[in-house]
Scaffold this active site. Structure first.
Site, PDB file in Angstrom:
ATOM      1  N   GLY A  10       0.823  -1.209   0.000  1.00  0.00           N
ATOM      2  CA  GLY A  10       0.000   0.000   0.000  1.00  0.00           C
ATOM      3  C   GLY A  10       0.856   1.258   0.000  1.00  0.00           C
ATOM      4  N   LEU A  12       1.247   3.745   2.233  1.00  0.00           N
ATOM      5  CA  LEU A  12       2.054   3.985   3.432  1.00  0.00           C
ATOM      6  C   LEU A  12       3.054   2.855   3.657  1.00  0.00           C
ATOM      7  CD1 LEU A  12       2.794   5.535   5.979  1.00  0.00           C
ATOM      8  CD2 LEU A  12       0.942   4.344   7.169  1.00  0.00           C
ATOM      9  N   ASP A  55      -1.849 -12.463   4.454  1.00  0.00           N
ATOM     10  CA  ASP A  55      -3.238 -12.016   4.580  1.00  0.00           C
ATOM     11  C   ASP A  55      -3.552 -11.961   6.074  1.00  0.00           C
ATOM     12  OD1 ASP A  55      -5.970 -11.743   4.766  1.00  0.00           O
ATOM     13  OD2 ASP A  55      -6.421 -13.158   3.151  1.00  0.00           O
ATOM     14  N   TRP A  80      -8.386  -2.565   4.895  1.00  0.00           N
ATOM     15  CA  TRP A  80      -9.279  -2.341   3.753  1.00  0.00           C
ATOM     16  C   TRP A  80      -9.707  -0.886   3.846  1.00  0.00           C
ATOM     17  CZ3 TRP A  80     -14.950  -3.860   2.593  1.00  0.00           C
ATOM     18  CH2 TRP A  80     -15.171  -3.758   1.194  1.00  0.00           C
ATOM     19  N   THR A  81      -9.181  -0.053   2.947  1.00  0.00           N
ATOM     20  CA  THR A  81      -9.319   1.403   3.065  1.00  0.00           C
ATOM     21  C   THR A  81     -10.382   1.989   2.124  1.00  0.00           C
ATOM     22  OG1 THR A  81      -7.545   1.736   1.449  1.00  0.00           O
ATOM     23  CG2 THR A  81      -6.905   1.673   3.767  1.00  0.00           C
ATOM     24  N   THR A 120      -7.039   6.057  12.048  1.00  0.00           N
ATOM     25  CA  THR A 120      -7.613   7.061  11.147  1.00  0.00           C
ATOM     26  C   THR A 120      -8.393   8.164  11.864  1.00  0.00           C
ATOM     27  OG1 THR A 120      -9.300   7.298   9.412  1.00  0.00           O
ATOM     28  CG2 THR A 120      -9.542   5.421  10.871  1.00  0.00           C
ATOM     29  N   TYR A 144     -16.205   1.788   8.014  1.00  0.00           N
ATOM     30  CA  TYR A 144     -14.741   1.830   8.012  1.00  0.00           C
ATOM     31  C   TYR A 144     -14.218   2.373   9.355  1.00  0.00           C
ATOM     32  CZ  TYR A 144     -10.047   3.620   6.921  1.00  0.00           C
ATOM     33  OH  TYR A 144      -8.710   3.911   6.955  1.00  0.00           O
ATOM     34  N   TRP A 166      -6.275  11.792   5.512  1.00  0.00           N
ATOM     35  CA  TRP A 166      -6.172  12.262   4.125  1.00  0.00           C
ATOM     36  C   TRP A 166      -4.805  11.878   3.526  1.00  0.00           C
ATOM     37  CZ3 TRP A 166      -8.783  17.659   3.104  1.00  0.00           C
ATOM     38  CH2 TRP A 166     -10.040  17.694   3.714  1.00  0.00           C
TER      39      TRP A 166
HETATM   40  N1  NAP Z   1      -5.810   6.419   2.857  1.00  0.00           N
HETATM   41  C1  NAP Z   1      -6.176   7.297   3.787  1.00  0.00           C
HETATM   42  O1  NAP Z   1      -6.629   8.410   3.498  1.00  0.00           O
HETATM   43  C2  NAP Z   1      -5.985   6.963   5.246  1.00  0.00           C
HETATM   44  C3  NAP Z   1      -6.373   7.918   6.205  1.00  0.00           C
HETATM   45  C4  NAP Z   1      -6.179   7.619   7.554  1.00  0.00           C
HETATM   46  C5  NAP Z   1      -5.631   6.396   7.939  1.00  0.00           C
HETATM   47  N2  NAP Z   1      -5.302   5.473   6.978  1.00  0.00           N
HETATM   48  C6  NAP Z   1      -4.737   4.202   7.430  1.00  0.00           C
HETATM   49  O2  NAP Z   1      -3.387   4.160   6.998  1.00  0.00           O
HETATM   50  C7  NAP Z   1      -3.006   2.808   6.728  1.00  0.00           C
HETATM   51  C8  NAP Z   1      -2.365   2.736   5.353  1.00  0.00           C
HETATM   52  O3  NAP Z   1      -3.314   3.216   4.401  1.00  0.00           O
HETATM   53  P1  NAP Z   1      -2.937   3.417   2.870  1.00  0.00           P
HETATM   54  O4  NAP Z   1      -3.458   4.741   2.471  1.00  0.00           O
HETATM   55  O5  NAP Z   1      -1.508   3.066   2.651  1.00  0.00           O
HETATM   56  O6  NAP Z   1      -3.889   2.315   2.252  1.00  0.00           O
HETATM   57  P2  NAP Z   1      -3.674   1.356   0.997  1.00  0.00           P
HETATM   58  O7  NAP Z   1      -2.810   2.006  -0.018  1.00  0.00           O
HETATM   59  O8  NAP Z   1      -5.041   0.907   0.636  1.00  0.00           O
HETATM   60  O9  NAP Z   1      -2.841   0.159   1.642  1.00  0.00           O
HETATM   61  C9  NAP Z   1      -3.436  -0.839   2.425  1.00  0.00           C
HETATM   62  C10 NAP Z   1      -2.808  -2.143   2.038  1.00  0.00           C
HETATM   63  O10 NAP Z   1      -3.398  -3.180   2.851  1.00  0.00           O
HETATM   64  C11 NAP Z   1      -3.556  -4.297   1.997  1.00  0.00           C
HETATM   65  N3  NAP Z   1      -4.573  -5.212   2.511  1.00  0.00           N
HETATM   66  C12 NAP Z   1      -5.922  -5.152   2.367  1.00  0.00           C
HETATM   67  N4  NAP Z   1      -6.481  -6.226   2.934  1.00  0.00           N
HETATM   68  C13 NAP Z   1      -5.468  -6.971   3.451  1.00  0.00           C
HETATM   69  C14 NAP Z   1      -5.406  -8.198   4.149  1.00  0.00           C
HETATM   70  N5  NAP Z   1      -6.514  -8.893   4.442  1.00  0.00           N
HETATM   71  N6  NAP Z   1      -4.198  -8.676   4.533  1.00  0.00           N
HETATM   72  C15 NAP Z   1      -3.063  -7.990   4.234  1.00  0.00           C
HETATM   73  N7  NAP Z   1      -3.045  -6.845   3.542  1.00  0.00           N
HETATM   74  C16 NAP Z   1      -4.248  -6.329   3.173  1.00  0.00           C
HETATM   75  C17 NAP Z   1      -3.936  -3.739   0.651  1.00  0.00           C
HETATM   76  O11 NAP Z   1      -3.621  -4.691  -0.348  1.00  0.00           O
HETATM   77  P3  NAP Z   1      -4.622  -4.914  -1.614  1.00  0.00           P
HETATM   78  O12 NAP Z   1      -4.850  -3.550  -2.179  1.00  0.00           O
HETATM   79  O13 NAP Z   1      -3.825  -5.829  -2.477  1.00  0.00           O
HETATM   80  O14 NAP Z   1      -5.854  -5.525  -1.040  1.00  0.00           O
HETATM   81  C18 NAP Z   1      -3.062  -2.492   0.565  1.00  0.00           C
HETATM   82  O15 NAP Z   1      -1.840  -2.773  -0.077  1.00  0.00           O
HETATM   83  C19 NAP Z   1      -4.279   1.970   6.874  1.00  0.00           C
HETATM   84  O16 NAP Z   1      -4.256   1.352   8.137  1.00  0.00           O
HETATM   85  C20 NAP Z   1      -5.393   2.983   6.802  1.00  0.00           C
HETATM   86  O17 NAP Z   1      -6.513   2.546   7.530  1.00  0.00           O
HETATM   87  C21 NAP Z   1      -5.450   5.736   5.636  1.00  0.00           C
END
Ligand code: NAP
Length: 305
Positions: A10, A12, A55, A80-81, A120, A144, A166
């Site tokens: 992902g 981050l 997973d 799952w974002t 988040t 979520y 964000w």
């Molecule tokens: N994006 C935002 O705006 C935001 C804001 C606040 C907090 N956060 C938090 O920051 C963290 C990183 O977010 P991000 O933006 O980097 O999100 P991201 O790009 O969606 O990365 C999340 C990763 O988790 C993987 N994943 C999903 N289901 C999984 C599972 N069952 N087992 C193992 N891996 C799994 C996804 O892989 P696949 O895509 O292959 O399923 C993806 O590579 C998360 O904890 C999120 O909740 C995000």
């Protein structure tokens, strides 16, 4: 020190593997003030596990991975974002974000690893008229947000929780990429001006998480780039950073979104980085700075053959 990063595919997770490995993430700052701390001098072995390798919903696989690797720290970025899709499939949201975190916490407890969990702004309802502190009572509105808060409750008290907002990075889909894609077509762009928050760039965020991982600092930390804006203001700034005309963006209200989004969003997503500040730790730079750097690397990556 050995560190395991979940969700390493992902946006981050990718940058955190880089930061922990001593590389500057794409769009990051060399000699980042926020990472120049004691723990940065500790030699590290970093294992990034993307979804296909680990997973987190598979309890046996998580226990086997942590047993086999015996990390000192698990940086748990997997989630799952897809906020709107979570509304339609709460079981998947809770399986990944809540039960997946229980699996990580259980295995880490069994083999003595420190857990750093990324959470988040969506754990809050956004009704406060001031930035949210780490000690404010969460009250999520979306599936979520509920599932991520449930993940927080699975952790042992000595764990680290990093709430951010964000999130944008060079590796993945986010608001910056969306605006640049929409801008390549002609016409006006419409974004809401009644939701405010702090855009946060993974290349900056990864530095602070890296420090929290190496120093095992327990408790909840709000970590965002500084400064606030609305989605409308952010979209205009993305266009300006890309050399486009920010006046192409028109403000609308959340009520005017057509079709309406399935998941409710907090109107106020601003997180006061109070614990970092009170610890005297450096805060992340203003979001405009992170945006300039990200837009530059995205432009360079589209130009390279
Ligand atoms: N994006 C935002 O705006 C935001 C804001 C606040 C907090 N956060 C938090 O920051 C963290 C990183 O977010 P991000 O933006 O980097 O999100 P991201 O790009 O969606 O990365 C999340 C990763 O988790 C993987 N994943 C999903 N289901 C999984 C599972 N069952 N087992 C193992 N891996 C799994 C996804 O892989 P696949 O895509 O292959 O399923 C993806 O590579 C998360 O904890 C999120 O909740 C995000």
């Amino acid at each position: 020190m050995r560190l395991l990063v979940t969700g390493a595919g992902g946006q981050l997770g990718h940058d955190l593997v880089d930061a922990l490995s001593g590389r500057v993430p794409l769009g990051g700052l060399r000699g980042n003030r926020a990472t120049a701390r004691l723990g940065e001098r500790v030699p590290k072995e970093v294992i990034g596990a993307d979804h296909s390798r680990l997973d987190v919903t598979d309890r046996d696989a998580v226990v086997a991975a942590i047993d086999g690797l015996r990390p000192d720290v698990v940086a748990h970025c997997a989630a799952w974002t897809a906020v709107d899709a979570c509304e339609g499939d709460p079981d998947r949201a809770f399986a990944t974000n809540a039960l997946g975190t229980r699996n990580v916490a259980e295995a880490a407890r069994r083999f003595g690893a420190h857990v750093v969990y990324v959470s988040t702004d969506y754990v809050f309802d956004g009704k406060a008229d001031r930035p949210y502190k780490e000690w404010d009572e969460p009250c999520p509105m979306s599936v979520y947000g509920h599932s991520k808060l449930a993940g927080e409750t699975e952790l042992d008290p000595g764990s680290t929780i990093v709430r951010t907002s964000w999130v944008c990075g060079a590796h993945g889909s986010n608001m910056v990429r969306t605006v640049l894609r929409l801008a390549s077509a002609k016409g006006a762009l419409k974004f809401v001006d009644d939701q405010v928050g702090s855009p946060t760039f993974t290349a900056d965020l990864a530095g602070v998480i890296s420090t929290l991982c190496t120093e095992h600092l327990p408790g909840t930390f709000h970590v965002t780039n500084q400064g606030t804006t609305s989605w409308y203001g952010f979209a205009g700034a993305v266009l300006a950073a890309a050399g486009d005309d920010p006046s192409r963006v028109e403000p609308i209200s959340t009520a005017q979104l057509d079709p309406p989004r399935p998941a409710p969003r907090p109107a106020n997503s601003v997180l006061d980085n109070a614990v970092l500040r009170l610890h005297g730790m450096p805060l992340l730079p203003d979001w405009h700075e992170g945006l300039e750097r990200l837009v530059k690397v995205l432009a360079e990556s589209t130009q390279s053959p």
